[in-house]
Design an enzyme around this catalytic site. Structure first.
Site, PDB file in Angstrom:
ATOM      1  N   SER A   1       0.848  -1.184   0.000  1.00  0.00           N
ATOM      2  CA  SER A   1       0.000   0.000   0.000  1.00  0.00           C
ATOM      3  C   SER A   1       0.882   1.231   0.000  1.00  0.00           C
ATOM      4  O   SER A   1       1.986   1.216   0.551  1.00  0.00           O
ATOM      5  CB  SER A   1      -0.930   0.014   1.213  1.00  0.00           C
ATOM      6  OG  SER A   1      -0.191   0.062   2.414  1.00  0.00           O
TER       7      SER A   1
ATOM      8  N   HIS B   1       1.632  12.391   0.096  1.00  0.00           N
ATOM      9  CA  HIS B   1       1.086  13.702   0.452  1.00  0.00           C
ATOM     10  C   HIS B   1       2.089  14.790   0.035  1.00  0.00           C
ATOM     11  O   HIS B   1       3.016  15.112   0.789  1.00  0.00           O
ATOM     12  CB  HIS B   1       0.838  13.788   1.958  1.00  0.00           C
ATOM     13  CG  HIS B   1      -0.234  12.880   2.462  1.00  0.00           C
ATOM     14  ND1 HIS B   1      -1.576  13.079   2.176  1.00  0.00           N
ATOM     15  CD2 HIS B   1      -0.172  11.763   3.231  1.00  0.00           C
ATOM     16  CE1 HIS B   1      -2.292  12.132   2.764  1.00  0.00           C
ATOM     17  NE2 HIS B   1      -1.469  11.322   3.400  1.00  0.00           N
TER      18      HIS B   1
ATOM     19  N   HIS C   1      -2.878   7.659  -3.854  1.00  0.00           N
ATOM     20  CA  HIS C   1      -2.984   6.483  -2.988  1.00  0.00           C
ATOM     21  C   HIS C   1      -3.218   5.246  -3.841  1.00  0.00           C
ATOM     22  O   HIS C   1      -3.838   5.309  -4.898  1.00  0.00           O
ATOM     23  CB  HIS C   1      -4.150   6.650  -2.010  1.00  0.00           C
ATOM     24  CG  HIS C   1      -4.653   5.344  -1.448  1.00  0.00           C
ATOM     25  ND1 HIS C   1      -5.741   4.681  -1.977  1.00  0.00           N
ATOM     26  CD2 HIS C   1      -4.199   4.575  -0.436  1.00  0.00           C
ATOM     27  CE1 HIS C   1      -5.944   3.562  -1.308  1.00  0.00           C
ATOM     28  NE2 HIS C   1      -5.030   3.477  -0.364  1.00  0.00           N
TER      29      HIS C   1
ATOM     30  N   ASN D   1      -3.116   0.526  -3.531  1.00  0.00           N
ATOM     31  CA  ASN D   1      -2.696  -0.715  -2.889  1.00  0.00           C
ATOM     32  C   ASN D   1      -3.072  -1.896  -3.759  1.00  0.00           C
ATOM     33  O   ASN D   1      -4.004  -1.824  -4.559  1.00  0.00           O
ATOM     34  CB  ASN D   1      -3.283  -0.853  -1.479  1.00  0.00           C
ATOM     35  CG  ASN D   1      -4.758  -1.185  -1.490  1.00  0.00           C
ATOM     36  OD1 ASN D   1      -5.149  -2.342  -1.596  1.00  0.00           O
ATOM     37  ND2 ASN D   1      -5.585  -0.153  -1.380  1.00  0.00           N
ATOM     38  N   VAL D   2      -2.325  -2.973  -3.610  1.00  0.00           N
ATOM     39  CA  VAL D   2      -2.643  -4.250  -4.233  1.00  0.00           C
ATOM     40  C   VAL D   2      -2.398  -5.327  -3.181  1.00  0.00           C
ATOM     41  O   VAL D   2      -1.413  -5.270  -2.437  1.00  0.00           O
ATOM     42  CB  VAL D   2      -1.813  -4.521  -5.507  1.00  0.00           C
ATOM     43  CG1 VAL D   2      -2.362  -3.722  -6.687  1.00  0.00           C
ATOM     44  CG2 VAL D   2      -0.343  -4.179  -5.302  1.00  0.00           C
ATOM     45  N   ARG D   3      -3.296  -6.299  -3.111  1.00  0.00           N
ATOM     46  CA  ARG D   3      -3.249  -7.257  -2.014  1.00  0.00           C
ATOM     47  C   ARG D   3      -3.749  -8.626  -2.483  1.00  0.00           C
ATOM     48  O   ARG D   3      -4.436  -8.742  -3.496  1.00  0.00           O
ATOM     49  CB  ARG D   3      -4.095  -6.765  -0.832  1.00  0.00           C
ATOM     50  CG  ARG D   3      -5.534  -6.468  -1.221  1.00  0.00           C
ATOM     51  CD  ARG D   3      -6.284  -5.727  -0.126  1.00  0.00           C
ATOM     52  NE  ARG D   3      -7.668  -5.452  -0.509  1.00  0.00           N
ATOM     53  CZ  ARG D   3      -8.054  -4.371  -1.166  1.00  0.00           C
ATOM     54  NH1 ARG D   3      -7.170  -3.442  -1.496  1.00  0.00           N
ATOM     55  NH2 ARG D   3      -9.328  -4.194  -1.483  1.00  0.00           N
TER      56      ARG D   3
ATOM     57  N   HIS E   1      -7.585   8.795 -15.424  1.00  0.00           N
ATOM     58  CA  HIS E   1      -8.569   7.770 -15.767  1.00  0.00           C
ATOM     59  C   HIS E   1      -8.231   7.080 -17.091  1.00  0.00           C
ATOM     60  O   HIS E   1      -8.545   5.890 -17.258  1.00  0.00           O
ATOM     61  CB  HIS E   1      -9.965   8.387 -15.806  1.00  0.00           C
ATOM     62  CG  HIS E   1     -10.565   8.551 -14.444  1.00  0.00           C
ATOM     63  ND1 HIS E   1     -11.275   7.555 -13.820  1.00  0.00           N
ATOM     64  CD2 HIS E   1     -10.527   9.597 -13.581  1.00  0.00           C
ATOM     65  CE1 HIS E   1     -11.660   7.976 -12.629  1.00  0.00           C
ATOM     66  NE2 HIS E   1     -11.227   9.215 -12.461  1.00  0.00           N
TER      67      HIS E   1
ATOM     68  N   ARG F   1       0.844  -3.718  12.733  1.00  0.00           N
ATOM     69  CA  ARG F   1       1.697  -2.682  13.334  1.00  0.00           C
ATOM     70  C   ARG F   1       1.032  -1.316  13.152  1.00  0.00           C
ATOM     71  O   ARG F   1       0.860  -0.838  12.039  1.00  0.00           O
ATOM     72  CB  ARG F   1       3.064  -2.706  12.658  1.00  0.00           C
ATOM     73  CG  ARG F   1       4.063  -1.717  13.230  1.00  0.00           C
ATOM     74  CD  ARG F   1       5.433  -1.961  12.617  1.00  0.00           C
ATOM     75  NE  ARG F   1       6.436  -1.083  13.185  1.00  0.00           N
ATOM     76  CZ  ARG F   1       6.832   0.058  12.607  1.00  0.00           C
ATOM     77  NH1 ARG F   1       6.310   0.447  11.463  1.00  0.00           N
ATOM     78  NH2 ARG F   1       7.772   0.797  13.168  1.00  0.00           N
TER      79      ARG F   1
END
Length: 311
Positions: free
Chosen positions: A94, A98, A108, A110-112, A147, A262
């Site tokens: 992730s 800023h 921002h 993330n890949v999971r 996009h 964490r």
């Protein structure tokens, strides 16, 4: 078989973290990422990388984690109650950025990947992820570029993939208590396991690999735009919305806390400074009003671009 899948995804994610950090540090030009490796008592760990007070990024982070345990946290099994009680592995990267200049959007992504296992049954796996853009002083051409890259990443996987995941992003990154989107959207997908593992994994890689192509050209166009205290104050005010979303609505934050992750790494996404004002409204006709009026709602950015419309 499950761990062969896990090893392949983990290898990719570690490499993605390296590539993101290298490119973002080079773009910043004034600071690098510091790494903080950690272990989780219940199983697993990760490596958090943070950049602060650079020439571009006031704060940013790119985190890798691999956690596992005997029972899926409620946030991970809410959409699939039949998986409650299974052991699991969760691996992901992730990132959140800023920038200091209010004309450069917050980025921002993330890949999971999850595997849920139960003795005597086949493992259940799925992918999730995406990315979204949060501008303070948006430029229409920047949003269209964002996009367009997202759509190009989706095109090899089906004609309707971008449309579905763009709509899901608009729906997910929505502050219900404010009645506004967090930004101008992008892609969001979850529970992806339709078809075979390789095709789903290829889609995850396409999303992860396209972020820099979507984000860095916007950064390069806007990072030298002059700004003053008015713009800075508005940026800090709007960052408060970012905090509200992450603490109230974000499933990733909830999963991290529920799984005993964490805390420093989970809350890495928070901006370094944010403000709240009571009852504040933008001046009529101002650039700040334009953000609310023209951008903080779902729009067909690519359709409007092709038809020559703009905000």
């Amino acid at each position: 078989m499950a761990h062969a899948y896990l090893d392949a995804v983990k290898t990719y994610l570690l490499d993605l973290q390296d590539r993101l950090c290298q490119a973002l540090a080079a773009e910043d030009g004034g600071a690098g990422f510091r790494e903080d490796a950690w272990q989780r008592e219940e199983g697993g760990g990760g490596r958090s990388r943070v950049i602060e007070n650079g020439a571009l990024f006031e704060k940013g982070g790119v985190n890798f984690s691999h956690v596992y345990g005997a029972q899926l946290p409620p946030s991970a099994s809410a959409a699939r109650p039949e998986l409650a009680g299974r052991s699991y592995h969760a691996v992901g990267v992730s990132w959140v950025l800023h920038p200091e200049n209010p004309h450069v959007p917050t980025g921002h992504g993330n890949v999971r990947f999850f595997i849920a296992e139960k003795e005597g049954e086949a493992p259940v796996w799925w992918f999730g992820g995406g990315y979204d853009l949060t501008p303070f002083y948006p430029v229409f051409e920047d949003v269209v570029h964002w996009h367009r890259v997202a759509k190009q990443a989706c095109e090899p996987f089906g004609d309707d993939v971008y449309t579905r995941y763009k709509a899901w992003c608009d729906e997910y990154f929505y502050l219900k208590h404010r009645g506004e989107t967090r930004g101008v959207g992008g892609l969001f997908f979850d529970d992806l396991n339709a078809g075979d593992f390789e095709s789903c994994f290829a889609f995850q890689r396409a999303v992860g690999n396209s972020f820099l192509e979507a984000y860095l050209p916007i950064v390069q166009r806007r990072r030298a735009t002059p700004y003053g205290q008015r713009e800075r104050d508005f940026q800090l005010y709007r960052r408060g919305r970012y905090v509200e979303f992450n603490l109230v609505w974000d499933r990733g934050t909830l999963f991290g806390l529920q799984s005993g992750g964490r805390t420093e790494s989970i809350l890495m996404s928070m901006p370094p400074m944010a403000t709240w004002r009571y009852g504040w409204v933008p001046e009529p006709g101002s650039p700040e009003e334009s953000l609310y009026r023209d951008y903080l709602r779902p729009r067909d950015w690519l359709g409007e671009s092709s038809s020559g419309e703009s905000s």
